[in-house]
Design a protein around this motif. Structure first.
Motif, PDB file in Angstrom:
ATOM      1  N   GLY A 192     -66.850 -63.672-102.244  1.00  0.00           N
ATOM      2  CA  GLY A 192     -67.989 -63.667-103.215  1.00  0.00           C
ATOM      3  C   GLY A 192     -68.211 -61.823-104.014  1.00  0.00           C
ATOM      4  O   GLY A 192     -67.783 -61.146-103.630  1.00  0.00           O
ATOM      5  N   GLU A 193     -67.950 -62.242-105.132  1.00  0.00           N
ATOM      6  CA  GLU A 193     -67.955 -60.833-106.332  1.00  0.00           C
ATOM      7  C   GLU A 193     -69.259 -59.834-105.852  1.00  0.00           C
ATOM      8  O   GLU A 193     -68.970 -58.466-105.722  1.00  0.00           O
ATOM      9  CB  GLU A 193     -68.116 -61.788-107.257  1.00  0.00           C
ATOM     10  CG  GLU A 193     -66.310 -62.073-107.876  1.00  0.00           C
ATOM     11  CD  GLU A 193     -65.403 -61.246-108.597  1.00  0.00           C
ATOM     12  OE1 GLU A 193     -65.462 -60.262-108.046  1.00  0.00           O
ATOM     13  OE2 GLU A 193     -64.507 -61.724-108.029  1.00  0.00           O
ATOM     14  N   VAL A 194     -70.035 -60.365-105.281  1.00  0.00           N
ATOM     15  CA  VAL A 194     -70.614 -59.246-104.673  1.00  0.00           C
ATOM     16  C   VAL A 194     -70.818 -58.493-103.546  1.00  0.00           C
ATOM     17  O   VAL A 194     -71.217 -57.127-103.522  1.00  0.00           O
ATOM     18  CB  VAL A 194     -72.270 -60.150-104.436  1.00  0.00           C
ATOM     19  CG1 VAL A 194     -72.133 -60.419-103.320  1.00  0.00           C
ATOM     20  CG2 VAL A 194     -73.508 -59.357-104.514  1.00  0.00           C
ATOM     21  N   ILE A 195     -69.402 -58.706-102.782  1.00  0.00           N
ATOM     22  CA  ILE A 195     -68.647 -57.841-101.953  1.00  0.00           C
ATOM     23  C   ILE A 195     -68.631 -56.525-103.050  1.00  0.00           C
ATOM     24  O   ILE A 195     -68.817 -54.700-102.447  1.00  0.00           O
ATOM     25  CB  ILE A 195     -67.371 -57.473-101.071  1.00  0.00           C
ATOM     26  CG1 ILE A 195     -67.857 -59.112-100.563  1.00  0.00           C
ATOM     27  CG2 ILE A 195     -66.882 -57.140-100.501  1.00  0.00           C
ATOM     28  CD1 ILE A 195     -67.208 -59.326-100.703  1.00  0.00           C
ATOM     29  N   SER A 196     -68.464 -56.059-104.079  1.00  0.00           N
ATOM     30  CA  SER A 196     -68.004 -54.916-105.136  1.00  0.00           C
ATOM     31  C   SER A 196     -69.512 -53.706-105.439  1.00  0.00           C
ATOM     32  O   SER A 196     -68.833 -52.297-105.348  1.00  0.00           O
ATOM     33  CB  SER A 196     -67.712 -56.201-106.711  1.00  0.00           C
ATOM     34  OG  SER A 196     -68.585 -55.744-107.117  1.00  0.00           O
ATOM     35  N   LEU A 197     -70.284 -54.460-104.566  1.00  0.00           N
ATOM     36  CA  LEU A 197     -71.336 -53.273-104.785  1.00  0.00           C
ATOM     37  C   LEU A 197     -71.521 -52.583-103.578  1.00  0.00           C
ATOM     38  O   LEU A 197     -72.498 -51.639-103.455  1.00  0.00           O
ATOM     39  CB  LEU A 197     -72.650 -54.719-104.836  1.00  0.00           C
ATOM     40  CG  LEU A 197     -73.562 -54.572-105.716  1.00  0.00           C
ATOM     41  CD1 LEU A 197     -74.265 -55.759-105.568  1.00  0.00           C
ATOM     42  CD2 LEU A 197     -74.008 -54.273-107.065  1.00  0.00           C
ATOM     43  N   ARG A 198     -70.668 -52.617-102.733  1.00  0.00           N
ATOM     44  CA  ARG A 198     -71.157 -52.008-101.230  1.00  0.00           C
ATOM     45  C   ARG A 198     -70.586 -50.813-101.426  1.00  0.00           C
ATOM     46  O   ARG A 198     -71.039 -50.057-100.320  1.00  0.00           O
ATOM     47  CB  ARG A 198     -70.016 -53.251-100.014  1.00  0.00           C
ATOM     48  CG  ARG A 198     -69.452 -52.519 -99.151  1.00  0.00           C
ATOM     49  CD  ARG A 198     -68.618 -53.212 -98.580  1.00  0.00           C
ATOM     50  NE  ARG A 198     -67.504 -52.021 -97.417  1.00  0.00           N
ATOM     51  CZ  ARG A 198     -68.185 -51.424 -95.606  1.00  0.00           C
ATOM     52  NH1 ARG A 198     -69.543 -51.578 -95.560  1.00  0.00           N
ATOM     53  NH2 ARG A 198     -67.548 -50.829 -94.805  1.00  0.00           N
ATOM     54  N   GLU A 199     -69.049 -50.423-101.934  1.00  0.00           N
ATOM     55  CA  GLU A 199     -69.075 -48.985-102.211  1.00  0.00           C
ATOM     56  C   GLU A 199     -70.750 -48.023-102.520  1.00  0.00           C
ATOM     57  O   GLU A 199     -70.659 -47.067-102.339  1.00  0.00           O
ATOM     58  CB  GLU A 199     -68.046 -48.852-103.173  1.00  0.00           C
ATOM     59  CG  GLU A 199     -66.990 -49.130-102.788  1.00  0.00           C
ATOM     60  CD  GLU A 199     -65.498 -48.886-103.154  1.00  0.00           C
ATOM     61  OE1 GLU A 199     -65.974 -47.768-104.437  1.00  0.00           O
ATOM     62  OE2 GLU A 199     -64.409 -48.926-103.351  1.00  0.00           O
ATOM     63  N   LYS A 200     -71.267 -48.650-103.306  1.00  0.00           N
ATOM     64  CA  LYS A 200     -72.821 -48.114-103.931  1.00  0.00           C
ATOM     65  C   LYS A 200     -73.985 -47.947-102.841  1.00  0.00           C
ATOM     66  O   LYS A 200     -74.543 -47.004-103.128  1.00  0.00           O
ATOM     67  CB  LYS A 200     -73.118 -48.907-105.498  1.00  0.00           C
ATOM     68  CG  LYS A 200     -72.328 -48.915-106.343  1.00  0.00           C
ATOM     69  CD  LYS A 200     -72.221 -48.910-107.565  1.00  0.00           C
ATOM     70  CE  LYS A 200     -72.085 -49.100-108.596  1.00  0.00           C
ATOM     71  NZ  LYS A 200     -72.233 -49.609-109.948  1.00  0.00           N
ATOM     72  N   ILE A 201     -73.612 -48.713-102.254  1.00  0.00           N
ATOM     73  CA  ILE A 201     -75.451 -49.219-101.484  1.00  0.00           C
ATOM     74  C   ILE A 201     -75.241 -49.360 -99.913  1.00  0.00           C
ATOM     75  O   ILE A 201     -75.974 -49.660 -99.094  1.00  0.00           O
ATOM     76  CB  ILE A 201     -76.257 -49.848-102.151  1.00  0.00           C
ATOM     77  CG1 ILE A 201     -75.111 -51.679-101.885  1.00  0.00           C
ATOM     78  CG2 ILE A 201     -76.512 -49.956-103.787  1.00  0.00           C
ATOM     79  CD1 ILE A 201     -76.018 -52.567-102.213  1.00  0.00           C
ATOM     80  N   SER A 202     -73.981 -48.434 -99.155  1.00  0.00           N
ATOM     81  CA  SER A 202     -73.897 -49.212 -98.235  1.00  0.00           C
ATOM     82  C   SER A 202     -73.827 -48.012 -97.846  1.00  0.00           C
ATOM     83  O   SER A 202     -74.961 -46.735 -98.532  1.00  0.00           O
ATOM     84  CB  SER A 202     -72.152 -48.636 -97.699  1.00  0.00           C
ATOM     85  OG  SER A 202     -71.787 -48.416 -96.494  1.00  0.00           O
TER      86      SER A 202
END
Length: 441
Positions: A192-202
């Motif tokens: 899913g596209e929500v994976i793109s948030l990973r860089e910000k909130i890992s």
């Protein structure tokens, strides 16, 4: 297991797709059999028991025999593992729908029969459980039924543990990446596209001890505060051996005669004062100075309102009483003449040994910590019970000893490459592990 009673029977039922300690039918029968023996039975599962946890089959087996039961919900790995990788499964801008899907079924080839078009076109975020072996099949069907080939995909192995690993790609290239990295179950596949948030909130993978897979030598029966703090810093900690204790009757008549009392374990502090109370012994009769073999033991004394010093700060003069369990006959050569007050019998919990061996098989241990001198021999003895050679097990690990006496015990055991923090405290240990990682990035 930390909260189980000392006399609790432990039965390991862990499963992987190609490795079942017990078949599901055997687990169902075992639950029924133990309950019919009028025992309190806990079926402990990871994640939520209602999400691919087979709780329906197990509870149906109990209901057939009219055995009352309670189901306690948990947090499913399809939600927990992504969050520990920095990915919420829903987000107002990226994902308004979420699905959990089994990635293998009971068919001959194990490939699930799913509404692929509904998943591809109608669901924003999809979590596939235990599906690494079927990954090419999953990606092919999602693309065929309308999911863009460049849709982000991430695999999260051992989610929420310090050994957590992630591998990211797209529907079109993730299969090749998994083959190259030899990625395997247990893992969640998230699409899913929500994976793109990973860089910000890992967040979890940024913890200072993330990647540390530690075996902590254990000497006590209580939960280790050191282990707890290491895990809070992101480490994966296995405590070994697991011990059980049985209280013994004690004779307190000579206690007032001693100049020094050395407590060998935190548990011995509790046992000693409990014995004083049960025997109606007046604490004011004790004139001795108190000492502890570790900071943890001293903390146990402090909690009861007594000041104490470490054993290595104990003066050589004066009569000495060592209070502790039956293991006190070892590692006491540095204390000169002393008497023993044995408050309990401590012995390894042998039923934990096969569980420990399985934990070692699943982990990639890189760090060994000995918190006290007594822990060294206890740990080596525990390994023998598991048919594991200590020298072979420890040869490639970073070995850390807490304090000079511990370092001496490590050297006496023939382990030559140990290291030591500046002080024998939890914070000094954490700072040392941060400064000298010795862990593959």
């Amino acid at each position: 297991m930390e909260f189980a009673a000392a006399d609790c029977e432990l039965i390991y039922c862990g499963k992987l797709p190609d490795s079942h300690t017990l078949r599901q039918e055997n687990i169902n029968d075992l639950l029924v059999a133990k309950a019919l023996e009028d025992k309190m039975v806990v079926r402990l599962k990871g994640g939520d028991p209602g999400v691919f946890g087979r709780v329906g089959e197990e509870s149906a087996a109990l209901a057939e025999y009219q055995i009352p039961f309670e189901i306690v919900p948990g947090i499913s790995s399809g939600i927990a593992a992504p969050l520990y990788a920095g990915i919420p499964v829903t987000h107002r801008e990226y994902a308004e729908s979420f699905a959990v899907v089994t990635a293998h079924d009971k068919s001959k080839d194990g490939k699930p029969l799913l509404d692929w078009e509904g998943l591809a076109r109608g669901v924003d975020t999809i979590a596939f459980y235990m599906g690494v072996g079927n990954l090419p099949f999953i990606c092919e069907n999602l693309i065929t039924h309308g999911k863009p080939a460049n849709t982000p995909v991430i695999l999260i192995q051992w989610g929420t543990f310090g050994r957590q690993k992630t591998l990211q790609g797209t529907l079109v290239d993730i299969t090749a990446k998994v083959a190259e990295a030899k990625f395997s179950n247990p893992a969640i596949i998230l699409v899913g596209e929500v994976i793109s948030l990973r860089e910000k909130i890992s967040w979890f993978e940024k913890k200072p001890l993330f990647g540390r897979q530690i075996v902590l030598a254990r000497t006590g029966t209580n939960q280790s505060q050191c282990a707890k703090e290491l895990m809070e810093q992101g480490a994966d900690v296995i405590e070994f051996p697991k011990w059980k204790r049985t209280s013994l009757p004690v004779d307190l008549t000579k206690v007032p005669a001693y100049d020094k009392i050395l407590f060998a374990q935190p548990e011995s502090v509790e046992e000693f004062f409990k014995a004083l109370f049960l025997n109606q012994f007046d604490i004011r009769k004790i004139r001795a100075s108190f000492f502890g073999i570790s900071f943890k033991t001293i903390h146990a004394l402090n909690e009861r309102g007594f000041m104490a010093n470490l054993a290595e700060e104990m003066p050589g003069s004066g009569s000495l009483l060592i209070v502790g369990d039956n293991s006190n006959l070892k590692n006491t050569a540095n204390y000169g003449l002393f008497d023993l007050l044995i408050t309990s019998k401590r012995e390894p919990d042998l039923q934990f040994m096969p569980i420990f061996k399985r934990m070692l098989e699943e982990a990639e241990v890189n760090t060994m910590i000995f918190p006290s001198s007594a822990a060294v021999e206890s740990f080596i003895e525990g390994l023998r019970e598991c048919d594991i050679d200590a020298q072979e097990f420890l040869k490639d690990l970073q070995i850390v000893g807490m304090g000079k006496q511990t370092m001496g015990a490590i050297e006496s055991a023939g382990l030559q490459h140990a290291e030591m923090p500046e002080r024998a405290t939890k914070q000094a240990l954490i700072d040392y592990l941060k400064a000298f990682p010795n862990v593959e990035e």
